[in-house]
Design a protein around this motif. Structure first.
Motif, mmCIF file in Angstrom:
data_model
loop_
_atom_site.group_PDB
_atom_site.id
_atom_site.type_symbol
_atom_site.label_atom_id
_atom_site.label_comp_id
_atom_site.label_asym_id
_atom_site.label_seq_id
_atom_site.Cartn_x
_atom_site.Cartn_y
_atom_site.Cartn_z
ATOM 1 N N ARG A 208 -55.273 58.235 10.788
ATOM 2 C CA ARG A 208 -55.208 56.897 11.392
ATOM 3 C C ARG A 208 -54.124 56.052 10.736
ATOM 4 N N ARG A 211 -50.694 56.970 11.990
ATOM 5 C CA ARG A 211 -50.434 56.436 13.324
ATOM 6 C C ARG A 211 -50.139 54.944 13.275
ATOM 7 N N HIS A 214 -46.727 54.499 12.787
ATOM 8 C CA HIS A 214 -45.965 55.128 13.867
ATOM 9 C C HIS A 214 -45.382 56.470 13.433
ATOM 10 N N HIS A 216 -46.230 60.117 13.886
ATOM 11 C CA HIS A 216 -47.075 61.040 14.649
ATOM 12 C C HIS A 216 -46.772 62.500 14.335
ATOM 13 N N ASP A 219 -49.636 64.673 12.728
ATOM 14 C CA ASP A 219 -50.895 64.951 13.436
ATOM 15 C C ASP A 219 -51.274 66.428 13.407
#
Length: 286
Positions: A208, A211, A214, A216, A219
């Motif tokens: 979290r 993210r 920003h 990604h 992930d």
């Protein structure tokens, strides 16, 4: 190119080189991309090769140093199940010592691991000198924090200098593989269900946080971590369940005036799991 060569030197302050030695040439790299794209690509490759090796070595060393600070490495074995036979308890230490609930009691582990979300990563060399130790989930959190900071820094630098993200080249086959390998090796001998739950909780929190920044590209890595931990947690929990199913009053010792040690273990364990699952204070900011 001279500044990039400095990245390979040991004990180098990478951050200082990037900010004060490389980014000031960003306009010249923009000119090079227009004047000679081939040479610009070669320079990008030199940076990626130098920085990926540096990052891999830094994280390999840091992960190894953190493992030396592990306070829970031998805290639980395959025999530390909820309904362990009384005869096995008497094999080594006294019954009173072996009937402890340390392995099943959360204590302040969740608070240390999940509170103070923006705490700086552990300085391994300082902690070693001060003879400090931490539970594994706290060490793993520090490793993830260090990784996220490094990825964030490289994302900013590469966007400003190369006008592109080179995450896969810098981290993909090197640094991330080192971290996953270290985690997988640890899981082979981990029988601490609370530790595994906390590792999953911390991983979700950093996903979290990434993210929110920003970022990604991490992930798939976070998903891979949880895919490694969940099967191990399932196996450990099945061991506890199996011990309860196979338990008989004759094997669990005589009647005592206070609550039976299996009852205490079960109560502490379930309470600890509920506390971890419902813990809400880890709200990590960018």
């Amino acid at each position: 190119l001279q500044q990039m060569a400095l990245l390979r030197r040991p004990q180098t302050n990478v951050r200082m080189i990037l900010v004060h030695g490389l980014l000031k040439y960003a306009d010249l790299y923009d000119f090079l991309q227009e004047a000679s794209p081939t040479i610009a690509t070669e320079i990008l490759n030199v940076y990626a090769e130098s920085m990926s090796k540096t990052l891999q070595q830094l994280f390999r060393t840091y992960a190894a140093q953190l493992l030396l600070l592990d306070a829970t490495k031998h805290s639980a074995s395959r025999h530390d199940v909820i309904a362990v036979e009384d005869a096995l308890l008497r094999d080594t230490l006294t019954t009173r010592a072996k009937k402890r609930t340390d392995v099943f009691t959360l204590g302040n582990r969740a608070a240390e691991c999940l509170d103070d979300a923006n705490a700086r990563p552990i300085l391994a060399h300082v902690a070693t000198q001060e003879k400090k130790s931490y539970p594994y989930e706290r060490l793993f959190r520090s490793l993830l924090g260090h990784l996220l900071d490094a990825v964030t820094n490289e994302h900013v630098v590469c966007r400003q200098y190369f006008k592109r993200d080179v995450f896969n080249i810098l981290f993909g086959a090197g640094t991330l593989s080192v971290i996953l390998e270290q985690l997988e090796n640890y899981l082979f001998t981990c029988h601490d269900a609370l530790c595994l739950l906390l590792v999953i909780k911390v991983t979700h929190a950093y996903k979290r946080n990434a993210r929110q920044r920003h970022i990604h590209s991490l992930d798939p890595f976070f998903d891979q971590v949880t895919k490694l931990v969940w099967p191990r947690l399932k196996m450990v929990m099945e061991g506890h369940l199996r011990s309860l199913k196979q338990a008989t009053p004759m094997k669990l010792g005589g009647v005592e005036l206070h609550a039976h040690y299996v009852t205490r273990r079960f109560a502490e364990f379930i309470c600890s799991i509920l506390l971890i699952v419902q813990y809400r204070r880890l709200s990590m900011s960018a």
